[in-house]
Design an enzyme around this catalytic site. Structure first.
Site, PDB file in Angstrom:
ATOM      1  N   GLY A  73       2.858  -2.319  11.115  1.00 61.14           N
ATOM      2  CA  GLY A  73       1.813  -1.305  11.218  1.00 61.14           C
ATOM      3  C   GLY A  73       0.595  -1.767  11.976  1.00 61.14           C
ATOM      4  O   GLY A  73      -0.058  -0.983  12.675  1.00 61.14           O
ATOM      5  N   SER A 108       0.796  -1.222   0.000  1.00 64.55           N
ATOM      6  CA  SER A 108       0.000   0.000   0.000  1.00 64.55           C
ATOM      7  C   SER A 108       0.834   1.279   0.000  1.00 64.55           C
ATOM      8  O   SER A 108       0.287   2.362  -0.145  1.00 64.55           O
ATOM      9  CB  SER A 108      -0.942   0.020   1.216  1.00 64.55           C
ATOM     10  OG  SER A 108      -0.205  -0.045   2.424  1.00 64.55           O
ATOM     11  N   ASN A 139       0.946 -17.831   6.499  1.00 65.30           N
ATOM     12  CA  ASN A 139       0.323 -16.589   6.054  1.00 65.30           C
ATOM     13  C   ASN A 139      -1.159 -16.589   6.413  1.00 65.30           C
ATOM     14  O   ASN A 139      -1.883 -17.533   6.097  1.00 65.30           O
ATOM     15  CB  ASN A 139       0.446 -16.438   4.533  1.00 65.30           C
ATOM     16  CG  ASN A 139       1.828 -16.030   4.098  1.00 65.30           C
ATOM     17  OD1 ASN A 139       2.819 -16.552   4.596  1.00 65.30           O
ATOM     18  ND2 ASN A 139       1.910 -15.121   3.158  1.00 65.30           N
ATOM     19  N   THR A 150      -0.703  -5.576   5.757  1.00 65.26           N
ATOM     20  CA  THR A 150      -1.592  -6.076   4.714  1.00 65.26           C
ATOM     21  C   THR A 150      -1.786  -7.580   4.876  1.00 65.26           C
ATOM     22  O   THR A 150      -2.896  -8.099   4.773  1.00 65.26           O
ATOM     23  CB  THR A 150      -1.015  -5.753   3.327  1.00 65.26           C
ATOM     24  OG1 THR A 150      -0.893  -4.340   3.197  1.00 65.26           O
ATOM     25  CG2 THR A 150      -1.915  -6.283   2.228  1.00 65.26           C
ATOM     26  N   GLN A 200      -8.518  -3.149   4.768  1.00 65.94           N
ATOM     27  CA  GLN A 200      -8.051  -2.141   3.810  1.00 65.94           C
ATOM     28  C   GLN A 200      -8.965  -2.087   2.586  1.00 65.94           C
ATOM     29  O   GLN A 200      -9.306  -1.005   2.101  1.00 65.94           O
ATOM     30  CB  GLN A 200      -6.613  -2.462   3.385  1.00 65.94           C
ATOM     31  CG  GLN A 200      -5.577  -2.240   4.468  1.00 65.94           C
ATOM     32  CD  GLN A 200      -4.216  -2.813   4.103  1.00 65.94           C
ATOM     33  OE1 GLN A 200      -4.057  -3.457   3.063  1.00 65.94           O
ATOM     34  NE2 GLN A 200      -3.233  -2.602   4.963  1.00 65.94           N
ATOM     35  N   ASP A 204      10.397  -8.324   3.157  1.00 62.90           N
ATOM     36  CA  ASP A 204      10.118  -7.373   4.236  1.00 62.90           C
ATOM     37  C   ASP A 204       9.856  -8.054   5.575  1.00 62.90           C
ATOM     38  O   ASP A 204      10.212  -7.518   6.633  1.00 62.90           O
ATOM     39  CB  ASP A 204       8.978  -6.419   3.865  1.00 62.90           C
ATOM     40  CG  ASP A 204       7.719  -7.110   3.388  1.00 62.90           C
ATOM     41  OD1 ASP A 204       7.636  -8.356   3.440  1.00 62.90           O
ATOM     42  OD2 ASP A 204       6.797  -6.400   2.930  1.00 62.90           O
TER      43      ASP A 204
END
Length: 495
Positions: free
Chosen positions: A412, A15, A302, A265, A310, A242
């Protein structure tokens, strides 16, 4: 005043992108945001792409801003990003086409089709990976079938962050952590798996040599510094994936094995371990082994994550509602009418861009409940995520034989107090939340290790713990959460 050891982290997410300058002073890291920009999926003719050259231009702009703000004293830079996506390069060094987005629909069905080429466990015992449709292997299989002319002329494949580093001036390479999640890399033998490549009909010559986090890989090229009119800097490899960089910044005491969620995300739910777990049961339960910084193993699953919210916000904002994430979480925490309504966050209907509020509402209706407003939608998603975290972590503890005393939530999503508290309540464990910018901080810490300013991961995590405000959420002990969790398991067919 001359500053020593200034490092610039480029952290790219689905994003947006953020650039941070890090300064090491008296055993603490001072982190200075210098530039950020939005990123998004670009849809064209039913295909999903990244706006790749704009991303590169934003990185150059951010580098120039940082050098000017810090009087040209930044001496190193490194880039991390999401995984799996790649650029294909011609024999003349030209990028072929625009890199596709990992959510592109072309991979649909390829996970199952790939097992006809090599049996599932044969792949797993080599790569140790989850079998997710967004992985590099399935994109290449789809590309080979749908666009054989493109793959046919490619001479090199370079993952997104490594190619961006090359465009700045680095040599061509694949960093270990991002190569390890391609489902083409043999974690046991520590090399590209030639048997898998042969079974899939993929040319082994296009895959780059491996480098490791902390390696110096080049310096900002003269054409870039001339364009920007700023000094050069050394380019380092960090955890190009990341999540690998984010886990470096988990402030784990004494650098022991620990559980974490890299929350954004995606929710990457896992444990940092010293060894791989590549059994058939591990495969059946959906776990992957991912290469970590300094050759640690990230044992991970995951979970769809905050992407769902979002996408809801994107749709609501198109309708003129102008919600923000913090306000939505606060309002959802007050809702009591639907606290026993659950969905499976990993349902395939939630993977691609869609009218997400309607998709969630339909899934709730299938459970016998019709959401009455937007806040109920957010409540249902948030509590379902917390329950899925519990499910994954229960399986980690079962497979490792360990009882982990607390959970680290980094990234985040660690700023979502409602989700953090629900995670503590459903897991019956304290949650330590933060740092929010874990990926950028981990990127900087790894540069400092590579430059000899920090000894190892243990010292890096001590610096992080001393520098970043970490908030702790204690479980409430209310027995309703255990009762609700059992209902969640029944609702998603895991009881």
């Amino acid at each position: 005043m001359k500053k020593e050891g200034l490092a610039l982290a480029v952290d790219l997410g689905a994003s947006g992108g953020k650039l941070f300058v890090g300064e090491l002073k008296d055993g603490k890291a001072e982190i200075h945001p210098v530039h950020k920009f939005k990123n998004k999926i670009v849809l064209a003719k039913g295909r999903a792409y990244w706006d790749f050259l704009r991303i590169f231009d934003e990185i150059k702009m951010g580098y120039a801003l940082a050098q000017r703000e810090f009087d040209g004293q930044i001496t190193s830079i490194a880039i991390d990003s999401w995984c799996n996506d790649y650029a294909l390069i011609s024999g003349h060094g030209t990028m072929i086409g625009t890199p596709r987005n990992y959510r592109d629909s072309r991979t649909f069905g390829w996970v199952e089709r790939s097992f006809e080429l090599m049996p599932q466990y044969e792949v797993y015992k080599r790569t140790g990976q989850q079998f997710q449709r967004f992985e590099t292997s399935y994109h290449l299989l789809a590309e080979k079938e749908q666009d054989p002319d493109i793959l046919g002329i490619a001479k090199e494949l370079i993952f997104i962050p490594d190619y961006l580093s090359h465009l700045l001036g680095a040599k061509k390479y694949s960093e270990y952590t991002i190569a390890s999640v391609s489902n083409l890399y043999n974690l046991v033998e520590n090399k590209w798996d030639e048997d898998i490549l042969k079974a899939y009909g993929l040319p082994k010559e296009i895959f780059m040599p491996i480098v490791y986090a902390g390696d110096k890989v080049g310096e900002i090229a003269k054409d870039v510094t001339d364009e920007l009119q700023v000094p050069s800097a050394e380019i380092y490899a960090v955890g190009s994936h990341d999540t690998a960089s984010a886990v470096v910044a988990a402030p784990a005491a004494d650098d022991e094995e620990f559980i974490f969620i890299s929350s954004g995300t995606w929710s990457l739910v896992g444990a940092e371990l010293r060894k791989n777990i590549m059994t058939e049961e591990s495969m059946r339960l959906g776990f992957g082994n991912e290469g970590g910084v300094m050759r640690r193993n990230r044992y991970i699953c995951n979970v769809m994550g905050l992407w769902i919210i979002q996408e809801c916000v994107r749709m609501w904002n198109l309708q003129g509602k102008n919600y923000d994430f913090a306000g939505l979480a606060e309002e959802a925490s007050k809702v009591t009418t639907c606290d026993t309504v659950f969905i499976d966050p990993d349902d395939n209907r939630l993977f691609e861009p869609a009218n997400m509020p309607e998709v969630v509402a339909q899934m709730a209706r299938e459970q016998g409940y019709t959401p009455q407003n937007d806040f109920e939608i957010v409540r249902i998603v948030t509590q379902s995520l917390a329950c899925k975290y519990r499910y994954v972590i229960d399986n980690i503890e079962y497979l490792t034989g360990k009882n982990f005393p607390c959970l680290h939530i980094i990234g985040g999503g660690s700023q979502n107090a409602f989700l953090d508290q629900l995670a503590a309540d459903y897991l019956h464990k304290p949650v330590k939340a933060g740092p929010a910018d874990a990926t950028g901080i981990g990127n900087i810490l790894t540069q400092w290790i590579g430059r000899g300013m920090l000894r190892d991961l243990k010292e890096a995590r001590q610096v992080c713990a001393a520098s970043c405000g970490i908030k702790t959420y204690q479980p409430s002990g209310d027995e309703k959460f255990e009762k609700n969790y059992r209902k969640f398991l029944r609702d998603i067919g895991k009881a």
